[in-house]
Structure formats: structure tokens, C-alpha cells
Design an enzyme around this catalytic site. Structure first.
Site, PDB file in Angstrom:
ATOM      1  N   PHE A   1       0.869  -1.181   0.000  1.00  0.00           N
ATOM      2  CA  PHE A   1       0.000   0.000   0.000  1.00  0.00           C
ATOM      3  C   PHE A   1       0.900   1.223   0.000  1.00  0.00           C
ATOM      4  O   PHE A   1       1.582   1.509   0.985  1.00  0.00           O
ATOM      5  CB  PHE A   1      -0.950   0.043   1.198  1.00  0.00           C
TER       6      PHE A   1
ATOM      7  N   LYS B   1       2.989  11.496   6.935  1.00  0.00           N
ATOM      8  CA  LYS B   1       2.175  11.297   8.142  1.00  0.00           C
ATOM      9  C   LYS B   1       2.751  11.991   9.380  1.00  0.00           C
ATOM     10  O   LYS B   1       2.547  13.177   9.563  1.00  0.00           O
ATOM     11  CB  LYS B   1       1.930   9.800   8.368  1.00  0.00           C
TER      12      LYS B   1
ATOM     13  N   ASP C   1       9.581   2.889   1.664  1.00  0.00           N
ATOM     14  CA  ASP C   1       8.410   3.710   1.968  1.00  0.00           C
ATOM     15  C   ASP C   1       8.176   3.635   3.473  1.00  0.00           C
ATOM     16  O   ASP C   1       7.684   2.643   3.991  1.00  0.00           O
ATOM     17  CB  ASP C   1       7.192   3.179   1.203  1.00  0.00           C
TER      18      ASP C   1
END
Length: 402
Positions: free
Chosen positions: A146, A260, A231
Site C-alpha cells: 500500500f 504522516k 516507503d
């Protein structure tokens, strides 16, 4: 009065359902305010947040030092665009260099934008530096990944729901099983420019690769002159008990993608960190963002990173994560398949749908969310205390075992 207040939740949900797009399936709790690890709904009911906005609020909700930076900077200047320089961007780039060891940073806004930036940088590096024939660059990714929801990113997703109805897709990606170094070796060709991987897969259900996989992957990438790209949007900035999750295997990526918690939940801030050789492929006009690297974002990110380091949140995650995981591993239920995790990032995998358990936990005062149907993701802000973990565990035990 109680009846009127309870209508407030119902009315707000009805408004959202009526006028909002239905692209999420949230729990029916309407949050009005938050502080630290606690959130409060419009009726004033208190919940312990065990999702931390998908790890965006690692520093805790409304962290006072990040809030102060936001307010102070918002009174000075919020946006200049990159047409002009500002006094916050260079300081953030220096801070990211000091924390990561990477030569340079390219700031963006959302995590998906940072992943797109990494894809563009990897491809351009492949053509301009490695010498791959134009239009032939390949990037290797992992199944159940994801990395975001843009058309290019879903082009290399293996989740059919993320792809359904959104084609045609961007070519140039090869998918291997997560954690399979042999398959990575077979997938690499002279046209491979990068391997993009989550060191721990978050959305897939806190899935960890076999020990040694990242080390093998990094070596294969070095041997074949392929960029090793991590990532760390969800796994980074303390979530797993290290500043970056790749540190658990002592590897060094060529590119790191962060987002984030880079802003502590105050503002969308992301970045790609890499060597000058990689980010040096971008020339003025090649790539950009009106809001990327704006002074407000940079001031917030600087305060968010400072809070992580100064308040030893990474160390807290390692210590309290081990404590929480050990407690959760004592759970007993015939519906329980596995409890796994690293730091304060834990997956409780069930043999049945996880959604009803998340709804039951909400009633017990804990907010968490199912992922991939059968996994309850536990990821509280890193400022959680041992006492709060004990409080949470008793309620999780009640929901799982009863």
C-alpha cells in the site's frame, strides 16, 4: 438534554452521509476534540485512540510544541510558493539530513505525492544516470503493498478493490511476493531502476518480512545498480521502535519516503530523502508543488521532528511496544489467529471479520480500525503510558475473549 446531545451525533452522521462521498466506512463516532492519546466525541465521551490517524499523530494529538510552531508561523507567512525562498525550508532540509543521513530532501504534501515523486526520481535516474533505454524503466514492488491511491500507485497494487474501475493503468511495474529475495533476484533486469518496499507492510495487516530480507534486498539492489527505496510513510518516525523501520536490519536505502507523523497530524507534509545523485536528476521545472515546502509546513515539521527526538518517543515506542505486544500475546480465543508487531505497531489477526470487534472496542472506550478484513490494527500515539496500555489491554481482552 441527553436526548438532544445524542441527536447531535446522529444528525452529523446523517449530514455526512447525505452530502459527503462514501469512500470510507468509518466507525460511527464523531470526534470533536483530542489531546495526547485521548479523543472526545460530541457528547463528551472519552476514547483511547489506538489508530493515531494511521500513524500521523505519533507525537500525540494537539502536541503543544507543534501547535505553538503552527500558530507562530501562521502569523508570519504561510505560503510563498517555491517561486521564492523562505526561511523555514532550509532548516527543515538540514534537520532531515541530520536525522536520516541523506544528502537532500524534496518536500511534498501527501504521502501519495511523495511516492509519485520517488517513482519519477527513480525513473529519471534510470534514464539519465544508469542509461536505461527511454521508456523501458521497470520498478519492482511487493504484493499486498500500500503506497497510496493515485492512478500510477494503484497500477502496482494487488488489491482488486483499489483498481476496480480506475484503468487504464500505468505500465512499468513488476510485482514479487513480499519478503521473497529469490523472486526479487529473478525480477531484476538491466532495465530495473528501483525496488520500492514497505519495511513492514501496514495496510496489509502489520506484516513483517522474514529476518534478513531487507538486507538481502539491499545487497541485490547494490549488485545490480538498482535503487533501494523504503516507503516509511507509516512505519517511520518512531512507530516501530526505531526512527525508521529499515534500521532493524541495519540497511541503508538509496531513497526514503516519509509523511504522516512528519507533521504530527497538524498539516499534510511529506518528503523524499535521497542522495544528490538521485534527487539531482530534477532540474527546475521538472517537478514541483505549489504547497510543497511551504513555510507553515516546514515550521510544523521541524517542531514535530524535534518533539520526537527531544521527548525520546522512539525509545518509548520500543520499550512500551514490547510491553504491549507481550500482554496481547497472552490473549486466548478460538477466533484469534496471530498477534504480531514491532514497536507500537501491532496487528491482531482473527479468523473472522474484525469490524465487529472494532465496534465492540469503541463501546468499551477504545478506537481502532480493521485492516484487510481480519486484522485489528493497534497503533496508539507514542506518548501513551504503561498505565494507559494496561487500561487498554483489559478492554481488548474483554472484546477478544468474550
Amino acid at each position: 438534554m441527553a436526548v438532544m446531545e445524542s441527536l447531535q451525533t446522529k444528525e452529523l452522521i446523517e449530514l455526512e452521509e447525505k452530502y459527503g462521498a462514501h469512500n470510507y466506512h468509518p466507525l460511527d463516532v464523531v470526534i470533536e476534540r483530542a489531546e495526547g492519546v485521548w479523543v472526545y466525541d460530541v457528547e463528551g465521551k472519552k476514547y483511547l485512540d489506538c489508530l493515531a490517524a494511521y500513524s500521523a499523530v505519533n507525537q500525540g494529538h494537539c502536541h503543544p510544541k507543534i501547535l505553538k510552531a503552527l500558530l507562530e508561523q501562521s502569523k508570519k507567512v504561510t505560503l510563498t510558493s517555491r517561486a521564492f525562498r523562505n526561511d523555514q525550508l532550509p532548516l527543515l532540509c538540514e534537520q532531515l539530513h541530520q536525522l536520516s543521513g541523506m544528502d537532500a530532501a524534496l518536500p511534498m504534501n501527501s504521502g501519495a505525492e511523495a511516492v509519485e515523486t520517488a517513482v519519477k526520481a527513480a525513473r529519471k535516474w534510470g534514464y539519465k544516470v544508469k542509461g536505461i533505454p527511454e521508456g523501458k524503466a521497470e520498478i519492482v514492488v511487493c504484493s499486498n503493498n500500500f503506497h497510496g491511491r493515485t492512478v500510477t500507485i494503484i497500477s502496482f497494487s494487488t488489491d482488486e478493490q483499489y483498481r476496480d474501475g480506475f484503468g487504464p493503468f500505468t505500465p512499468g511495474f513488476k510485482v514479487i511476493p513480499f519478503g521473497d529475495a529469490k523472486e526479487l533476484k529473478h525480477a531484476i533486469t538491466s532495465n530495473t531502476c528501483a525496488f520500492i518496499v514497505e519495511p513492514i507492510q501496514g495496510e496489509a495487516g502489520i506484516v513483517m518480512p522474514p529476518d534478513g530480507f531487507l538486507k538481502e534486498a539491499a545487497q541485490l539492489c547494490r549488485d545490480h545498480r538498482v535503487l533501494f527505496v523504503c516507503d516509511e510513510i507509516q512505519s517511520g518516525l518512531g512507530r516501530t521502535g526505531k526512527l525508521f523501520a529499515y534500521e532493524h536490519e541495519g540497511v541503508k536505502p538509496d531513497m526514503i519516503i516519509v509523511g504522516k507523523a512528519l507533521s504530527g497530524g497538524f498539516y499534510p507534509v511529506s518528503a523524499v530523502l535521497a542522495s544528490k545523485e538521485v534527487l539531482g536528476v530534477f532540474k527546475p521545472g521538472d517537478h514541483g508543488s505549489t504547497f510543497g515546502g511551504n513555510p507553515l509546513a516546514c515550521a510544523v515539521a521541524r517542531a514535530a521532528l524535534t518533539a520526537l527526538v527531544d521527548e525520546k518517543m522512539v525509545e518509548r515506542s520500543a520499550e512500551l511496544g514490547a510491553y504491549f505486544l507481550a500482554k496481547l500475546k497472552t490473549l486466548k480465543s478460538d477466533k484469534l489467529k496471530e498477534v504480531r508487531g514491532r514497536g507500537l505497531w501491532i496487528g491482531i489477526e482473527l479468523t473472522v471479520q474484525a469490524r465487529p470487534y472494532c465496534e465492540a472496542l469503541k463501546e468499551l472506550g477504545i478506537l481502532c480500525k480493521e485492516t484487510h478484513d481480519h486484522v485489528i490494527r493497534i497503533a496508539p500515539p507514542l506518548v501513551i503510558t504503561k498505565e494507559e496500555i494496561d487500561w487498554a489491554f483489559e478492554r481488548i481482552k474483554q472484546a477478544i475473549e468474550k
